[in-house]
Design an enzyme around this catalytic site. Structure first.
Site, mmCIF file in Angstrom:
data_model
loop_
_atom_site.group_PDB
_atom_site.id
_atom_site.type_symbol
_atom_site.label_atom_id
_atom_site.label_comp_id
_atom_site.label_asym_id
_atom_site.label_seq_id
_atom_site.Cartn_x
_atom_site.Cartn_y
_atom_site.Cartn_z
ATOM 1 N N LEU A 55 39.753 4.059 0.799
ATOM 2 C CA LEU A 55 39.654 5.403 1.368
ATOM 3 C C LEU A 55 40.820 5.679 2.319
ATOM 4 O O LEU A 55 41.202 4.814 3.111
ATOM 5 C CB LEU A 55 38.332 5.523 2.133
ATOM 6 C CG LEU A 55 38.091 6.821 2.926
ATOM 7 C CD1 LEU A 55 37.807 7.986 1.991
ATOM 8 C CD2 LEU A 55 36.938 6.631 3.919
ATOM 9 N N HIS A 90 31.298 14.048 23.183
ATOM 10 C CA HIS A 90 32.453 13.504 22.460
ATOM 11 C C HIS A 90 32.280 12.011 22.215
ATOM 12 O O HIS A 90 32.613 11.497 21.140
ATOM 13 C CB HIS A 90 33.734 13.759 23.252
ATOM 14 C CG HIS A 90 34.075 15.213 23.381
ATOM 15 N ND1 HIS A 90 34.272 16.027 22.279
ATOM 16 C CD2 HIS A 90 34.243 16.001 24.473
ATOM 17 C CE1 HIS A 90 34.555 17.257 22.695
ATOM 18 N NE2 HIS A 90 34.537 17.268 24.015
ATOM 19 N N ARG A 120 41.381 23.556 26.855
ATOM 20 C CA ARG A 120 40.089 23.128 27.391
ATOM 21 C C ARG A 120 40.274 22.522 28.792
ATOM 22 O O ARG A 120 41.398 22.213 29.197
ATOM 23 C CB ARG A 120 39.450 22.103 26.451
ATOM 24 C CG ARG A 120 39.040 22.720 25.128
ATOM 25 C CD ARG A 120 38.144 21.815 24.332
ATOM 26 N NE ARG A 120 37.621 22.494 23.154
ATOM 27 C CZ ARG A 120 36.664 22.019 22.380
ATOM 28 N NH1 ARG A 120 36.102 20.858 22.678
ATOM 29 N NH2 ARG A 120 36.249 22.699 21.324
ATOM 30 N N ARG A 141 29.816 17.623 28.956
ATOM 31 C CA ARG A 141 30.383 17.783 27.619
ATOM 32 C C ARG A 141 31.003 16.485 27.099
ATOM 33 O O ARG A 141 30.970 16.201 25.906
ATOM 34 C CB ARG A 141 31.445 18.885 27.641
ATOM 35 C CG ARG A 141 30.876 20.282 27.838
ATOM 36 C CD ARG A 141 32.006 21.304 27.945
ATOM 37 N NE ARG A 141 32.890 21.258 26.780
ATOM 38 C CZ ARG A 141 32.648 21.904 25.640
ATOM 39 N NH1 ARG A 141 31.543 22.637 25.513
ATOM 40 N NH2 ARG A 141 33.492 21.820 24.636
ATOM 41 N N GLU A 198 45.040 24.252 19.705
ATOM 42 C CA GLU A 198 44.472 25.173 20.689
ATOM 43 C C GLU A 198 43.598 24.458 21.730
ATOM 44 O O GLU A 198 43.272 25.015 22.779
ATOM 45 C CB GLU A 198 43.638 26.256 19.991
ATOM 46 C CG GLU A 198 44.440 27.254 19.154
ATOM 47 C CD GLU A 198 44.829 26.717 17.795
ATOM 48 O OE1 GLU A 198 45.801 27.222 17.212
ATOM 49 O OE2 GLU A 198 44.176 25.762 17.317
ATOM 50 N N ASP A 257 32.247 19.928 14.942
ATOM 51 C CA ASP A 257 31.953 20.871 16.021
ATOM 52 C C ASP A 257 30.552 20.656 16.587
ATOM 53 O O ASP A 257 29.632 20.273 15.861
ATOM 54 C CB ASP A 257 32.085 22.304 15.488
ATOM 55 C CG ASP A 257 32.175 23.328 16.608
ATOM 56 O OD1 ASP A 257 32.505 22.944 17.751
ATOM 57 O OD2 ASP A 257 31.897 24.506 16.351
#
Length: 252
Positions: A134, A40, A74, A36, A70, A23
């Site tokens: 991993l 990202h 956006r 924005r 959700e 976040d």
């Protein structure tokens, strides 16, 4: 109280499975005077850093919350960029993961993604399917409630087909139908960005998870920050319903 930094050799407890709610991308970009989307893009470097940190620490599974069910709410441009970034990771980064023996997988409802993206996901998973290092799971169009409902539907279908009886259903059977059932139990859940909530992420899996919240925004969360979270985990006492005295007796 400051966290005592210890070396890898000094640590007694290494989380087998770590999950991260990544976040703060948008706020990081705004603080930089950028859109924005730039946040990202910058966040991809942090993904590389935590994957490296997890490998060095001996973590067996790393699950990253990339896109929730959700997040479709956006702005359309932001969602579009996120999908483009996803494609980039699948075409470029997965080759790097494969070289490091990392198994890549995506969990969530993939039906809403484009056919091209779904095919790319499948191709990436197949490329790394034999790797035994991993396990990197990316949660995309994922929700914890969705995961539990899916598991319940699966059990209901088994009852309907007389594969199991209603009375056979227990926690283990339900757990076995969830997305990450084949991985170690979730030990540590990290959330960056300063918020203190789980945002519908791994609700079933987080029953006995240790939580680590940090104000650091995701693009600033590097290998050192990840190592700090592992140190905090190492210093926690995990009781699982027992008393502290019982835990200490078991460790002696």
């Amino acid at each position: 109280m400051a966290t005592r930094i210890v070396s890898l050799d000094e640590r007694k407890k290494i989380p087998a499975h770590v999950a991260i709610i990544m976040d703060g991308n948008g706020r990081w970009a705004q603080a930089q005077g950028k859109g924005r989307v730039a946040g990202h893009k910058a966040g991809v470097d942090s993904v590389r850093a935590v994957v490296t940190g997890a490998r060095k620490a001996g973590v067996k599974a790393l699950t990253l919350f990339a896109f929730s069910s959700e997040n479709w709410q956006r702005p359309e441009q932001e969602v579009s960029v996120l999908m483009d970034l996803f494609m980039y990771v699948l075409t470029k980064e997965v080759k790097r993961l494969h070289k490091h023996n990392i198994r890549f997988r995506v969990i969530g409802d993939l039906s809403r993604f484009s056919n091209k993206l779904q095919k790319s996901i499948k191709k990436s998973e197949q490329l790394t399917s034999e790797n035994d290092g991993l396990v990197l799971s990316i949660a995309a169009n994922y929700g914890g409630r969705w995961d539990i409902v899916n598991a319940a539907k699966s059990l209901a279908k088994k009852v309907k087909n007389n594969e199991i009886s209603f009375d056979d259903i227990n926690e283990k059977l339900l757990h076995d139908q969830t997305c990450l059932a084949d991985l170690p139990a979730l030990d540590l859940l990290i959330r960056t960005g300063g918020d203190y909530r789980v945002s519908n992420f791994l609700l079933w899996q987080a029953a006995y998870t240790e939580f680590y919240f940090t104000d650091t925004l995701w693009p600033d969360f590097d290998e050192e920050q990840f190592d700090k979270a592992i140190n905090v985990f190492d210093q926690r006492e995990r009781r699982f319903g027992k008393t502290g005295e019982q835990v200490k007796q078991c460790e002696e």
